[in-house]
Every structure is written in C-alpha cells, then in structure tokens.
Design a protein around this motif. Structure first.
Motif: not given
Length: 380
Positions: A66-67, A214, A216, A248, A250, A271-273, A275, A309, A314
């Motif tokens: 996602a990043h 978001i 990051a 995120d 990242s 974290v939700d994602m 990346s 995640r 995402p």
C-alpha cells in the motif's frame, strides 16, 4: 526476471490460509487462462499442465503493498515492479511519486505496462517527489486546479492525495497540511501524510486527518513520534485511530524502528497496513515485502494478523475490490505461495539496529492472471 506465461498450472499439496478466519485448508488449485478453474482436495493434471509442488507451503490472495514508489521518471525515486512480483506482491499503490505535471507519464509508462496492478496517490506538489523541482520547498508547486483536473480525469487510478511535510522537502508544513486537507475535500479523496522529521506537534498534524485518511511511517523513530517520552502511545494518536484515521507501516530507509514498533504493539497499537516504502536507495534495509512481514511476525503478530495487513485490510482501505478476493473457482488468479522457514536470521530496522528472528516468511511463487512469477532462489 523470473517469469513464466502459460495456459494451465496446477498447484498441488499446498495449504490455503483463510484471510478471514486464519484457518489452514489443504487443497490443490487448478489455474487455466488466468482464472481459478478448480479448488479440490485432490486434482490431477491434464497434458500440458505445469505442476507446482507446494508441499509445506501456504497460499493466500496476492499481497498488496500500500506504500511504495514505482515511478522512474526524471529525478524521481521509483523502483521496478518486476521484483515486487517475484516477492509475492500483485498490487502496489505508488505513494505520491508523481504530481499533476507528470502523473500521466507515470500512468502511461509504468502503471499501464506493469506486470502487476498499480494505482497511485497523486502528490499535491505538481512534480511529485522530484529532485529536479524541489517538491514543496516552493509552495507555488501546489497547483489546486491541476490537481483537481487530474483527479477528475483519472478517478479510478488515483486512490488519494499525498504530501510530505518533512522540512527537508517542505518549507511550511502547516500551509501544506491546510492545502492537502482542502484538496482532499474538493477531490473527495483520502489523503496520506508523510510527517517524519516535522517539528509540528502530532496533535496538530492529526487534526487535519479524517476517517480513512492515512498517517504514514507510523513506527518511525523520528519527530513527531507515535510515542510520548514515557514510551506510551500518545493520546492524540489513540483519538485519531478511534475516529477512523489509518496508520500504515511504510518501512522505508529511515522510518521503521524495532523499539518504537515493539512498544506500540505491546500497547495493542498495531498498524492497519504493512507496507514497504520501497524506493531507490531503500532496498538495503527494506529488501522486500516478505522481509517486512517477517519483522512484524517477529514482533509478536500472528501469521493471520500479518497476512490481513497485506491483503484484506489494504484492499478495503484502498477500495480495490478486485484484490484479496476468495480463492474459489471462477475467480481471477491472484495469489501468493510462500513458506515459513525456521532458523536464525538477522533482520535490521531503519535505524541500523539488528535482531535475530526465528521464523522467516519467504515468497516462492506469485500468480497473477496467466503469469507465474517465482523468487530467484527457486529453480526454473
């Protein structure tokens, strides 16, 4: 690049990991012409079908990054998506490498020709992350009209708006945040903020973010910082999550700290994602999606929590319904085959700290449509 194209693949002896329940189910999967044709306990190949022995391997929907940065235009920082495909990724969101003046170049030369799916955040700096144009050191680089026009022209390909308020590239973080908020509202798009090194208070930065926006680089050991001086997650961070702000990982070259991540996770702030923030110059510490996932597994997340995640969460957050779908007959082939390897492996964070991990996630095969990618440690 390690890639094959064919009409028919049979993945045998693997275990599907449900991203909804975490349940493991041993199944064979038959892929023909880019679609999942059958999912059964036992399937046998027809002549011409390539058989993939996935014994002791796990299978999930294809991973989403996602990043990351994939635009390789003049003065930009993108990396090729081919290696991401070998590393288990089937979808990537470019994190604002291009702005209104060069988004169409990104779209035509990289998004349109990528072997994996690519969508993008539009940087509100009109030339994006470009060493040639100074990003937001000159705030005249924010062109409201051009940004709105580009979002209107490509509503499905632009997933949101991006700004970096890092003082190395931004002359006024407060003005930039106000502009980002206004453009997000005008374009009806979520926004993503890179706040690392900003001297603005976290509470002020987060006040500009709404539900589905978001933040990051959440586990960066940089100002403004997720944690208070006593190591607790800041109340304004908790409040932002409660109102729907997305956090995120990242990772990047300088934005992931084992210490920060561990303290946050111990307080249930995950974290939700997950990346990578892969970009030119970041690879030595980030490596790929699998290594980033491995670090989170090492920090205490279960494997299903990690997988969610990079798939389910995402896909929902980025509103890309074509991704992370169930592995059932009739669905497009979009899946990652990987293994968990036990041993002793040294992993580093962005601050140069290293820790030994006992389990490593390794991508082995990636299927997207009628293409099969395989990691370079796997023989042809």
């Amino acid at each position: 690049m390690n890639r094959k194209m064919g009409r028919s693949y049979l993945i045998k002896n693997g275990s599907i990991l449900s991203i909804e329940t975490g349940e493991l189910i041993r199944k064979d999967i038959l892929i023909e012409r880019g679609l999942i044709l059958a999912v059964e306990e036992e399937l046998w190949p027809e002549p011409g079908t390539e058989v993939i022995n996935a014994k002791d391997m796990l299978i999930t929907p294809g991973w989403l990054d996602a990043h990351a940065h994939v635009y390789q235009g003049s003065g930009t920082i993108g990396v090729a998506t081919d290696s991401m495909a070998e590393g288990g990724v089937t979808f990537v969101a470019d994190a604002g490498t291009a702005g209104a003046c060069n988004f169409e170049d990104l779209r035509e030369r990289f998004m349109g020709r990528s072997l994996i799916r690519v969508k993008a955040y539009l940087n509100i700096a009109k030339w994006g992350i470009s060493t040639s144009h100074g990003e937001l050191q000159n705030l005249d680089n924010i062109d409201f009209t051009a940004c709105e026009e580009m979002c209107g022209r490509y509503p499905d390909e632009i997933v949101g708006l991006k700004a970096r308020i890092d003082p190395r590239v931004c002359s006024d973080g407060e003005v930039t945040l106000k502009s980002l908020r206004e453009l997000g509202d005008r374009c009806k798009k979520p926004v993503v903020v890179h706040a690392s090194r900003s001297g603005l208070p976290m509470a002020e930065i987060l006040s500009y973010l709404k539900a589905n926006d978001i933040f990051a680089h959440s586990y960066a050991n940089q100002l403004p910082g997720l944690l208070s001086t006593d190591g607790t997650v800041k109340q304004e961070v908790q409040d932002a999550r409660n109102r729907g702000v997305i956090f995120d990982l990242s990772h990047g070259s300088s934005n992931f700290s084992f210490e920060v991540a561990r303290k946050a996770i111990e307080q249930d702030f995950v974290v939700d994602m997950i990346s990578t923030d892969l970009h030119r110059g970041s690879n030595a510490r980030v490596i790929d999606m699998a290594s980033t996932m491995t670090k989170m597994l090492h920090l205490g997340l279960s494997l299903p929590e990690v997988i969610k995640r990079v798939t389910l969460f995402p896909a929902r957050i980025l509103a890309v319904g074509e991704c992370a779908g169930p592995l059932v007959p009739g669905s497009p082939a979009d899946l990652t085959v990987f293994r968990l390897t036990d041993g002793r492996f040294l992993m580093s964070d962005s601050d140069g700290s290293s820790e030994w991990v006992s389990r490593k996630i390794e991508s082995v095969y990636t299927f997207l449509g009628d293409r099969m990618f395989f990691h370079n440690s796997i023989p042809n």
